[in-house]
Scaffold this active site. Structure first.
Site, PDB file in Angstrom:
ATOM      1  CG  ASP A  97      21.095  27.472 -12.405  1.00 13.95           C
ATOM      2  OD1 ASP A  97      21.012  27.918 -13.692  1.00 13.95           O
ATOM      3  OD2 ASP A  97      22.286  27.176 -12.069  1.00 13.95           O
TER       4      ASP A  97
ATOM      5  CG  LEU B  17      32.910  28.159 -13.615  1.00 12.90           C
ATOM      6  CD1 LEU B  17      34.056  26.841 -14.026  1.00 12.90           C
ATOM      7  CD2 LEU B  17      33.354  28.141 -12.054  1.00 12.90           C
TER       8      LEU B  17
ATOM      9  CG  ASP C  47      23.673  24.281  -7.780  1.00 14.02           C
ATOM     10  OD1 ASP C  47      22.684  23.583  -8.334  1.00 14.02           O
ATOM     11  OD2 ASP C  47      24.191  24.937  -8.632  1.00 14.02           O
TER      12      ASP C  47
ATOM     13  CE  LYS D 192      24.355  29.866 -13.353  1.00 13.89           C
ATOM     14  NZ  LYS D 192      24.637  28.535 -13.637  1.00 13.89           N
TER      15      LYS D 192
ATOM     16  CD  GLU E  57      21.768  27.114  -7.808  1.00 16.32           C
ATOM     17  OE1 GLU E  57      22.303  27.656  -6.769  1.00 16.32           O
ATOM     18  OE2 GLU E  57      22.191  27.505  -8.832  1.00 16.32           O
TER      19      GLU E  57
ATOM     20  CB  SER F  79      29.496  28.392  -6.770  1.00 16.32           C
ATOM     21  OG  SER F  79      29.067  27.000  -6.913  1.00 16.32           O
TER      22      SER F  79
ATOM     23  N   GLY G  14      26.452  32.187 -11.755  1.00 13.83           N
ATOM     24  CA  GLY G  14      27.988  32.310 -12.411  1.00 13.83           C
ATOM     25  C   GLY G  14      27.997  31.214 -13.348  1.00 13.83           C
TER      26      GLY G  14
ATOM     27  CE  LYS H  26      25.922  27.111  -6.473  1.00 13.56           C
ATOM     28  NZ  LYS H  26      25.261  28.015  -7.717  1.00 13.56           N
ATOM     29  CG  LEU H  27      28.464  22.992   0.575  1.00 13.00           C
ATOM     30  CD1 LEU H  27      28.434  21.979   1.654  1.00 13.00           C
ATOM     31  CD2 LEU H  27      29.907  23.544   0.278  1.00 13.00           C
ATOM     32  CE  LYS H  28      27.865  24.032  -8.663  1.00 16.90           C
ATOM     33  NZ  LYS H  28      26.569  24.233  -9.554  1.00 16.90           N
TER      34      LYS H  28
HETATM   35  O1  OSB Z   1      24.812  25.615 -11.542  1.00 15.72           O
HETATM   36  O2  OSB Z   1      25.388  27.376 -10.920  1.00 15.72           O
HETATM   37  C1  OSB Z   1      25.586  26.662 -11.534  1.00 15.72           C
HETATM   38  C2  OSB Z   1      29.193  26.670 -13.069  1.00 15.72           C
HETATM   39  C3  OSB Z   1      28.995  26.191 -14.110  1.00 15.72           C
HETATM   40  C4  OSB Z   1      27.753  25.716 -14.580  1.00 15.72           C
HETATM   41  C5  OSB Z   1      26.759  25.946 -13.521  1.00 15.72           C
HETATM   42  C6  OSB Z   1      26.943  26.440 -12.246  1.00 15.72           C
HETATM   43  C7  OSB Z   1      28.286  26.834 -11.918  1.00 15.72           C
HETATM   44  C8  OSB Z   1      28.497  27.397 -10.678  1.00 15.72           C
HETATM   45  C9  OSB Z   1      29.657  27.921 -10.461  1.00 15.72           C
HETATM   46  O3  OSB Z   1      27.924  26.980  -9.619  1.00 15.72           O
HETATM   47  C10 OSB Z   1      29.316  29.598 -10.283  1.00 15.72           C
HETATM   48  C11 OSB Z   1      30.496  30.493 -10.291  1.00 15.72           C
HETATM   49  O4  OSB Z   1      31.423  30.491  -9.690  1.00 15.72           O
HETATM   50  O5  OSB Z   1      30.649  31.237 -11.575  1.00 15.72           O
HETATM   51 MG    MG Z   2      23.228  26.205 -10.299  1.00 19.21          MG
END
Ligand code: OSB
Ligand code: MG
Length: 374
Positions: free
Chosen positions: A244, A298, A194, A268, A219, A141, A296, A167-169
């Site tokens: 999510d 982090l 996402d 999650k 996402e 991510s 995830g 995955k690109l935010k």
């Molecule tokens: O939306 O998936 C998410 C991290 C913190 C809160 C929300 C998200 C995320 C990530 C990171 O996308 C995923 C990771 O590398 O743990």
């Molecule tokens: Mg997400």
């Protein structure tokens, strides 16, 4: 699930932990440079079980925070098990059912109990949950970069490391430009986005324009409480929607699938209140032919190891976000390190999560310790 050995839970230790990230991670809802979390240790019969509470410092991803989880744990959740003989991790879930919400706090206890029971029984946690994979496929991510050029460079680095999906935010104004540049440079990679709920139905035109980039899924584009809006949007998109934030439970998953609000689910453990609910979501989705993958937060080593365990179940059929710990941290609090090679992460085979705490490292990153007894 193996759920059949009694354990007396003698004591709980809650540590506040702070671990600097190697880079700042930016999403549509905020930015983090230091991973702060509560680490829960439950001790019983000579064993320790570990759970990582994924609640963040601010209530921007979830209503829970570090400072809400702490009193919920000490006043409501831990008294259900401390000084008690617990017949199974499932018993905790039943006792905690009348406490509403607070799923990340619940998950920390449930994870620690499942680790404790699995260690005492000598079984790997993944197996005890019904998992069978020896390795899991993982993606990354990638946070929002200032420019499209930097986004492409970041993608290049992670494609070279063999990650199975990028995955690109994204957020409004930082979406199609980044995707166009990435798709041009990498026509064939598995690519997703996402939005962390940053768009509304008024942005449907922009979101529809992303169909051109052949995303595996998009996402959580819309508000976390609006499943009907996701179902509306889905009708106009070629790209499947993955939810999510909107999925807190198996009931939410059933509703989302029935409404047509999603065709993929990000699971999650913390967001849904523990492994048992994560398994139920997996089961509901699998029965409906909906693929799931493990998201995830982090996580440091303990939370990451729990993610690897749940991702070993068969319905986790898309690469998850559980990338190598060394991407985030100079050193982790567990060994062996959870590292992916060519986008494949081995599922530990030892009892429980299969990772051991490194006490010296944990000592260095712990900012406070509280011990609770029944
Ligand atoms: O939306 O998936 C998410 C991290 C913190 C809160 C929300 C998200 C995320 C990530 C990171 O996308 C995923 C990771 O590398 O743990
Ligand atoms: Mg997400």
């Amino acid at each position: 699930m193996i759920d059949n050995r009694k354990m007396r839970v003698e004591c709980a230790v809650i540590r506040h932990v702070e671990m600097p990230l190697k880079f700042r991670f930016r999403t549509s809802f905020g930015e983090t440079g230091v991973k702060k979390f509560l680490l829960l240790e439950l001790r019983g019969e000579g064993f320790s079980g570990w759970g990582e509470c994924v609640a963040e410092e601010s209530p921007f991803y979830s209503p829970e925070t570090l400072s809400t989880a702490m009193p919920i744990l000490s006043a409501f959740l831990l008294p259900l098990v401390l000084g008690k003989t617990v017949s199974s991790p499932g018993e905790f879930e039943r006792l905690a059912a009348r406490i509403r919400g607070n799923r990340m706090a619940k998950a920390a206890v449930e994870c620690a109990l499942r680790d404790l029971f699995a260690r005492a029984a000598g079984v790997p946690l993944g197996k005890s949950l019904g998992g069978s994979r020896e390795t899991i496929e993982v993606g990354v991510s990638l946070g929002i970069s200032p420019t499209a050029k930097e986004t492409v460079e970041n993608v290049r680095k992670h494609v070279a490391q063999g990650y199975k999906r990028i995955k690109l935010k994204i957020e409004p104004g930082r979406d199609a430009d980044r995707l166009a540049a990435v798709r041009e440079a990498f026509p064939d990679i598995t690519l997703t986005v996402d939005a962390n709920a940053a768009y509304t139905l008024a942005d449907a035109g922009t979101l529809r324009s992303l169909d051109a980039f052949r995303l595996d899924y998009m996402e959580q584009p819309l508000h976390h409480e609006d499943m009907v809006a996701h179902a509306e949007l889905a009708k106009t998109l070629k790209t499947p929607i993955c939810l999510d934030e909107s999925i807190r439970s198996a009931a939410d998953a059933s509703a989302a699938i029935a409404l047509g609000a999603c065709r993929v689910i990000n699971v999650k453990i913390g967001r849904v209140g523990g492994h048992a609910e994560a398994v139920r979501i997996h089961d509901v989705a699998r029965a409906a032919g909906v693929p799931v993958w493990c998201g995830g937060m982090l996580e440091a080593g303990v939370g990451r190891a729990h993610n690897v365990a749940i991702a070993s179940l068969p319905g986790f059929s898309k690469p998850g976000d559980t990338s190598s710990s060394s991407r985030y941290f100079e050193e982790d609090i567990v060994e062996p390190a959870l590292e992916a090679v060519d986008g494949l992460m081995p599922v530990p085979t030892g009892p429980g999560t299969g990772v051991a705490i490194r006490p010296e490292v944990l000592g260095r990153v712990t900012t406070s310790i509280q011990e609770l007894r029944g």
